[in-house]
Design an enzyme around this catalytic site. Structure first.
Site, short mmCIF file in Angstrom:
data_model
loop_
_atom_site.label_atom_id
_atom_site.label_comp_id
_atom_site.label_asym_id
_atom_site.label_seq_id
_atom_site.Cartn_x
_atom_site.Cartn_y
_atom_site.Cartn_z
N GLY A 45 -66.55 -11.46 9.44
CA GLY A 45 -66.39 -10.25 8.64
C GLY A 45 -65.15 -10.39 7.77
N GLN A 50 -58.35 -8.46 2.18
CA GLN A 50 -57.90 -9.71 2.80
C GLN A 50 -57.82 -10.86 1.80
OE1 GLN A 50 -60.72 -9.19 6.31
NE2 GLN A 50 -59.00 -10.26 7.27
N CYS A 91 -58.96 -11.72 13.95
CA CYS A 91 -58.92 -11.37 12.53
C CYS A 91 -58.43 -12.58 11.76
CB CYS A 91 -57.96 -10.20 12.35
SG CYS A 91 -57.74 -9.67 10.65
N LEU A 92 -59.07 -12.88 10.64
CA LEU A 92 -58.64 -14.02 9.83
C LEU A 92 -57.21 -13.81 9.30
CD1 LEU A 92 -61.86 -14.83 7.77
CD2 LEU A 92 -61.03 -15.95 9.85
N HIS A 133 -63.78 -2.75 12.62
CA HIS A 133 -62.62 -3.60 12.32
C HIS A 133 -62.41 -3.71 10.80
CE1 HIS A 133 -60.04 -7.29 13.01
NE2 HIS A 133 -60.36 -7.44 11.73
N GLU A 134 -63.50 -3.99 10.08
CA GLU A 134 -63.38 -4.18 8.62
C GLU A 134 -63.09 -2.85 7.92
OE1 GLU A 134 -62.93 -7.09 7.85
OE2 GLU A 134 -63.89 -8.08 9.54
N HIS A 137 -59.50 -2.13 7.92
CA HIS A 137 -58.77 -2.84 6.86
C HIS A 137 -58.75 -2.03 5.58
CE1 HIS A 137 -57.66 -6.74 8.44
NE2 HIS A 137 -58.88 -7.03 8.84
ZN LIG Z 1 -59.52 -8.45 10.16
#
Ligand SMILES: [Zn+2]
Length: 183
Positions: A45, A50, A91-92, A133-134, A137
């Site tokens: 995701g 990001q 998370c990236l 989660h996304e 963000h």
């Molecule tokens: Zn993330």
């Protein structure tokens, strides 16, 4: 095009993203860059912020895990189950760190597709977790700041290292991560 993924030392990750109003070529290019960047990192995701674009756009690719792949514009939570799930989250933007975080087991999300049409999608377990989660963000929230206080304390050293641009000492990537694209 693959873009660099911001890490939590970047203040843009703490900003609220703006709604998408134009469903144009620029949006299509953004979504393509997001899919490319997510695949490059083996993510499941990604939110537009990001890669430094403060728009309410997220992409998900959970096909390898038996769920869906798609782009979701201006997503909003319609409903979430009271029943919660335990699970590992990563998370990236927080490389090398994953942690347990309780999330609702099921969610219903309203969103717009790439043409601006209103749609609704439901998801459970890993898919519900990815949506939540996304969507966090998009509101400038990162999962490591939502951990239970005791866990947050345990991981504070690693979180501080990442915020300072340093690698964590014992990197653990989440099990659910997609295989990286051969390049
Ligand atoms: Zn993330």
């Amino acid at each position: 095009m693959v873009k660099p993924v911001l890490t939590i030392q970047d203040e843009r990750l703490y900003k609220v993203s703006a709604p998408v109003t134009k469903f144009d070529r620029e949006l299509r290019d953004l979504v393509r860059d997001m899919f490319d960047s997510m695949a490059e990192e083996g993510g499941v995701g990604l939110a537009a912020v990001q890669i430094g674009v403060l728009k309410r756009v997220l992409v998900i690719d959970l096909v390898e895990k038996g769920f869906i792949k798609g782009a979701f514009i201006n997503p909003r939570l319609i409903e979430a189950s009271e029943e919660m799930q335990d699970g590992e989250e990563g998370c990236l933007s927080v490389p090398g760190l994953s942690a347990e975080l309780k999330r609702p087991r099921w969610v219903k999300i309203g969103y717009q597709d790439m043409s601006g049409n209103e749609k609704v999608v439901e998801g459970e377990m890993l898919l519900a977790r990815a949506f939540l989660h996304e969507m966090d963000h998009l509101d400038g929230k990162v999962f490591v700041d939502q951990l239970e206080p005791k866990l947050h304390k345990q991981l504070a050293g690693d979180i501080d290292r990442i915020k300072s641009g340093l690698p964590v000492e014992h990197a653990i990537e989440p099990k659910y991560r997609n295989r990286k694209k051969a390049s």
